[in-house]
Motif scaffolding. Sequence first.
Motif, PDB file in Angstrom:
ATOM      1  N   TYR A 117       0.836  -1.208   0.000  1.00  0.00           N
ATOM      2  CA  TYR A 117       0.000   0.000   0.000  1.00  0.00           C
ATOM      3  C   TYR A 117       0.866   1.251   0.000  1.00  0.00           C
ATOM      4  CZ  TYR A 117      -2.964   3.764   1.595  1.00  0.00           C
ATOM      5  OH  TYR A 117      -3.590   4.971   1.705  1.00  0.00           O
ATOM      6  N   TYR A 118       1.803   1.314   0.910  1.00  0.00           N
ATOM      7  CA  TYR A 118       2.639   2.517   1.017  1.00  0.00           C
ATOM      8  C   TYR A 118       3.582   2.657  -0.160  1.00  0.00           C
ATOM      9  CZ  TYR A 118       0.552   2.832   5.538  1.00  0.00           C
ATOM     10  OH  TYR A 118      -0.380   2.939   6.533  1.00  0.00           O
ATOM     11  N   ALA A 128      -0.633   4.518  -1.855  1.00  0.00           N
ATOM     12  CA  ALA A 128      -1.038   5.561  -0.906  1.00  0.00           C
ATOM     13  C   ALA A 128      -1.339   6.891  -1.594  1.00  0.00           C
ATOM     14  CB  ALA A 128       0.025   5.744   0.171  1.00  0.00           C
TER      15      ALA A 128
END
Length: 146
Positions: free
Chosen positions: A101-102, A106
């Motif tokens: 995700y990061y 994001a």
Amino acid sequence: DVIATQGLDKATTKLIANVAGLNEVYIYRNFNDKEDLFVKVFEYLDDKLVDAIACSLPVMLKDQFKIEDRCKTLFTSVWKFLVENENKCRSYISYYYSPYYYKYSAIRHDEIYKDIVEICSSAFIDGTDVLTALNCALDIMFALAV
């Protein structure tokens, strides 16, 4: 479904292809690698969640209703979406709390929530980090839904 039931670590392309009734080569024809597949799945799920929120988002602009009633209407529709899509929720959470995700998602996530944040800002006192507040509310809803 594989991500929801097995988690990201055990969701191999071989298992995903097997469950989908496809040859594993098909995955690599459509995605660069497993990480790309995960990113696209999350983007799809994130878009679906945004759509669910957007359905009742206009209520936040109706000043004739108390803010509590507007928020209840908004979050009731989100809640309904979450409980009707358990595996999607589990997959979303698995990815959202992963390093993927990061690394990959994001910035896009924050971008597609800009309109929601802007419209919901009236429900918060000035200076509130509305994106974080909404993410916290959604976090709790996801946890309860699954």
